[in-house]
Design a protein around this motif. Sequence first.
Motif, PDB file in Angstrom:
ATOM      1  N   ASP A  23      53.979  -2.118  10.434  1.00 52.22           N
ATOM      2  CA  ASP A  23      54.428  -1.617   9.147  1.00 52.22           C
ATOM      3  C   ASP A  23      53.605  -2.170   8.003  1.00 52.22           C
ATOM      4  N   GLN A  24      53.526  -3.466   7.989  1.00 54.05           N
ATOM      5  CA  GLN A  24      52.729  -4.120   6.951  1.00 54.05           C
ATOM      6  C   GLN A  24      51.385  -3.439   6.756  1.00 54.05           C
ATOM      7  N   LEU A  25      50.688  -3.339   7.875  1.00 56.75           N
ATOM      8  CA  LEU A  25      49.322  -2.841   7.836  1.00 56.75           C
ATOM      9  C   LEU A  25      49.280  -1.370   7.455  1.00 56.75           C
ATOM     10  N   VAL A  26      50.054  -0.599   8.165  1.00 59.56           N
ATOM     11  CA  VAL A  26      49.984   0.840   7.990  1.00 59.56           C
ATOM     12  C   VAL A  26      50.418   1.259   6.588  1.00 59.56           C
ATOM     13  N   HIS A  27      51.454   0.641   6.102  1.00 56.13           N
ATOM     14  CA  HIS A  27      51.914   1.003   4.765  1.00 56.13           C
ATOM     15  C   HIS A  27      50.897   0.667   3.689  1.00 56.13           C
ATOM     16  N   ARG A  28      50.094  -0.313   3.966  1.00 57.81           N
ATOM     17  CA  ARG A  28      49.064  -0.674   3.001  1.00 57.81           C
ATOM     18  C   ARG A  28      47.834   0.212   3.164  1.00 57.81           C
ATOM     19  N   ASN A  29      47.924   1.059   4.175  1.00 55.32           N
ATOM     20  CA  ASN A  29      46.844   2.018   4.319  1.00 55.32           C
ATOM     21  C   ASN A  29      45.527   1.385   4.764  1.00 55.32           C
ATOM     22  N   VAL A  30      45.647   0.322   5.541  1.00 61.21           N
ATOM     23  CA  VAL A  30      44.457  -0.368   6.011  1.00 61.21           C
ATOM     24  C   VAL A  30      44.109   0.091   7.421  1.00 61.21           C
ATOM     25  N   PRO A  31      42.856   0.398   7.676  1.00 63.90           N
ATOM     26  CA  PRO A  31      42.463   0.760   9.035  1.00 63.90           C
ATOM     27  C   PRO A  31      42.777  -0.383   9.995  1.00 63.90           C
ATOM     28  N   ILE A  32      43.169  -0.016  11.169  1.00 60.48           N
ATOM     29  CA  ILE A  32      43.578  -1.031  12.118  1.00 60.48           C
ATOM     30  C   ILE A  32      43.186  -0.570  13.509  1.00 60.48           C
ATOM     31  N   VAL A  33      42.832  -1.522  14.354  1.00 61.73           N
ATOM     32  CA  VAL A  33      42.557  -1.149  15.735  1.00 61.73           C
ATOM     33  C   VAL A  33      43.318  -2.099  16.651  1.00 61.73           C
ATOM     34  N   LEU A  34      44.011  -1.529  17.605  1.00 64.70           N
ATOM     35  CA  LEU A  34      44.826  -2.314  18.513  1.00 64.70           C
ATOM     36  C   LEU A  34      44.278  -2.193  19.916  1.00 64.70           C
ATOM     37  N   ALA A  35      44.526  -3.179  20.731  1.00 66.19           N
ATOM     38  CA  ALA A  35      44.141  -3.079  22.131  1.00 66.19           C
ATOM     39  C   ALA A  35      45.359  -2.650  22.931  1.00 66.19           C
ATOM     40  N   GLU A  36      45.199  -1.592  23.649  1.00 62.93           N
ATOM     41  CA  GLU A  36      46.252  -1.134  24.555  1.00 62.93           C
ATOM     42  C   GLU A  36      47.583  -0.880  23.892  1.00 62.93           C
ATOM     43  N   PHE A  37      47.538  -0.434  22.694  1.00 62.87           N
ATOM     44  CA  PHE A  37      48.785  -0.096  22.025  1.00 62.87           C
ATOM     45  C   PHE A  37      48.507   1.080  21.118  1.00 62.87           C
ATOM     46  N   ARG A  38      49.120   2.192  21.433  1.00 69.27           N
ATOM     47  CA  ARG A  38      48.848   3.403  20.672  1.00 69.27           C
ATOM     48  C   ARG A  38      49.800   3.497  19.505  1.00 69.27           C
ATOM     49  N   LEU A  39      49.246   3.885  18.378  1.00 68.05           N
ATOM     50  CA  LEU A  39      50.062   3.944  17.175  1.00 68.05           C
ATOM     51  C   LEU A  39      49.765   5.251  16.469  1.00 68.05           C
ATOM     52  N   GLU A  40      50.826   5.991  16.216  1.00 66.09           N
ATOM     53  CA  GLU A  40      50.611   7.310  15.621  1.00 66.09           C
ATOM     54  C   GLU A  40      50.430   7.214  14.123  1.00 66.09           C
ATOM     55  N   ASP A  41      49.245   6.837  13.743  1.00 62.24           N
ATOM     56  CA  ASP A  41      48.945   6.792  12.310  1.00 62.24           C
ATOM     57  C   ASP A  41      47.478   7.133  12.170  1.00 62.24           C
ATOM     58  N   PRO A  42      47.147   7.934  11.204  1.00 62.66           N
ATOM     59  CA  PRO A  42      45.737   8.359  11.101  1.00 62.66           C
ATOM     60  C   PRO A  42      44.767   7.203  10.884  1.00 62.66           C
ATOM     61  N   LYS A  43      45.263   6.085  10.379  1.00 65.54           N
ATOM     62  CA  LYS A  43      44.385   4.949  10.124  1.00 65.54           C
ATOM     63  C   LYS A  43      44.277   4.020  11.329  1.00 65.54           C
ATOM     64  N   ALA A  44      45.047   4.287  12.352  1.00 68.45           N
ATOM     65  CA  ALA A  44      45.084   3.369  13.488  1.00 68.45           C
ATOM     66  C   ALA A  44      44.294   3.895  14.675  1.00 68.45           C
TER      67      ALA A  44
END
Lengths: 350, 350
Positions: free
Chosen positions: A144-165
């Motif tokens: 939430d923190q990250l996505v709401h701030r609209n910051v690109p993010i990359v996760l390992a082995e965890f899919r996140l439905e957000d255009p920035k992720a």
Amino acid sequence: MPRKATHKTAGKMPDIRSVAALAKVSIATVSRTINGSPLVSERLSKRVWQAIKQLNYFPNTHARTLVSGRSRLLGIIVENITNPFFPELVQSFEEIAVRHGYEILVSSSNSDPAVLTTCVRRMLERKVDGVAVMTFGEEETVLDQLVHRNVPIVLAEFRLEDPKASTILLDYSSGIHSAVRHLFELGHRSIAFLAGPHTLHSAITRENDFRAAMQAAGLTVQKKWVIECDHTLKGGMSGFAQLQKLATRPTAIVCSNDMTAIGVLRAAYMEGLRVPQDLSVVGLDDIDFAEFTLPPLTTIRLSRVDLARAAFEALRSHAEDPANPKIQREFLVSTSLVLRGSTAAPSTKP
Amino acid sequence: MPRKATHKTAGKMPDIRSVAALAKVSIATVSRTINGSPLVSERLSKRVWQAIKQLNYFPNTHARTLVSGRSRLLGIIVENITNPFFPELVQSFEEIAVRHGYEILVSSSNSDPAVLTTCVRRMLERKVDGVAVMTFGEEETVLDQLVHRNVPIVLAEFRLEDPKASTILLDYSSGIHSAVRHLFELGHRSIAFLAGPHTLHSAITRENDFRAAMQAAGLTVQKKWVIECDHTLKGGMSGFAQLQKLATRPTAIVCSNDMTAIGVLRAAYMEGLRVPQDLSVVGLDDIDFAEFTLPPLTTIRLSRVDLARAAFEALRSHAEDPANPKIQREFLVSTSLVLRGSTAAPSTKP
DNA sequence: GTGAAAGCGCTAACAA
DNA sequence: TTGTTAGCGCTTTCAC
């Protein structure tokens, strides 16, 4: 009234104005020159670079960030920098980032959601252009923190439905299949698995892939031969100890990571079991040290360079081309078996 | 005319003005509140914090840095993050820094003066409040850059006559003396030393301290028993191999660092020599892994926590109190012997 | 092509 | 106590 004597003691650092003055151009021209704008004539450009050199000037990144909105800072959060897997990852990530003009901020979450939250917060405060969360677990806490701030993010082995992720999928399957196949061909039929902590996505995936590989090889997985350890050397030692207590024991052990395998090597040695004659051991990760264990560890390589490259690319494409709707949001990093000295045909004796 | 549509897509981040508006105060009051100025009345302060919380606001560090001249960023340059000694150092340094509201920038110099220069440059561009150069060699190359920019700096084992520079002296002597004493009391008279590369100040100091300790114990140092290695596991293996070629061989080996000692352990094992029965081995550093070698390594501990603490303190005092003429500019970190399983009385057999 | 000038979000001097 | 305001050093319109 402007302040006079500032915090800076004496020799003020050269700024864009000093360069402009020396080169007898406007500050806009200096800025354009530095940023490689094609609008600047060669004549002025030359004068500007000359002045820059003479003053040993470089731009203030904070001023730059303030006005441009981009910091050229990338965050990378690892589970624990002290775990040999991660320095190698950080090393590669840094190298790539620096080559592209980025700086990195490294933090360890120590598998503590509260710490992770703090790490993310700190990175947000520094206005990172993106964050690679390489913790392999507990990512949920910070999305939430990250996505709401609209910051690109990359996760390992965890899919996140957000255009920035973005997500990096690790294909353990190929490596683990090769490993089981390899053991099978050596003659092993009794294969155990020392799993990682189930709080880690990666640990669960690895275990599932092991089960699948066993099935594919026509082997059954004994319930008691799959033990949840904690991805540490000590964990590997106690996992091995549990196996030793059993009436029927495996002739080979596949471990969820190299540290576990090293623990097994150590415990086996202390029990007087010889690897690979009496017991075959396979690790996963291929940390630098795996080459130097006794015997050298047969293991499934997970390339840190590939992982770092994928993480960087994911972040960069979002940071530099946020409007593009066709950005790649899923990356695959594969694994492969590295044969060394810790596997051999089982002794017939038992 | 002010620009309109900026890079930021939609939900602009809250800034100090939004907070001021919501709390119905001036932006100065918001700034004061955040920075804990005692001038703000409790009534307003409460309103401000409330607004901050409501907006989930935090200050832009770049703007802060720009105006205050302080970035609250500290650089730490290590020789190679992949070398187990350094992650532990970085870990501690980060922890202390974060606790004090600093962020850190980590870089590896890879023992390459050119890379080191780049690292320093990058840190300068980011306006770090100080740099810890933990490379144990080649510091000379970058002194000018740093010092001329008036940036606080702390070096390990390298004294620099500049008011902004501090030094951390490592007292290997105490630990090395204990180690030699320990071997002597066990009955060893033939003690070899596998040194580090002479490009490292620390390696030279360690070797000198070894010689001094031998002399203090009344023992002579055989020329052929002091071999320059490179502080790597492989280096330790080949150092051991050289020793094995000799007609008369030592009964104990003190190594300039743990990786070397681990190499010796490995090579000895492959030669069929048993440690500690046939050969005693002592390391230096006490990296985490030393506890898990076979046998567990007797070593001289160099506390990374102490080292990190000293480095941070050195930097912080300069950054936060630059006017103070009585700043401590020299720090001492000591070493101590950790007894584990790799040392024992020499066998009489030879 | 080049320059003038308007801010980016904040801190701190000064005024009130 | 609180508010007003001048920049920190840079990028980027907009006008020439």
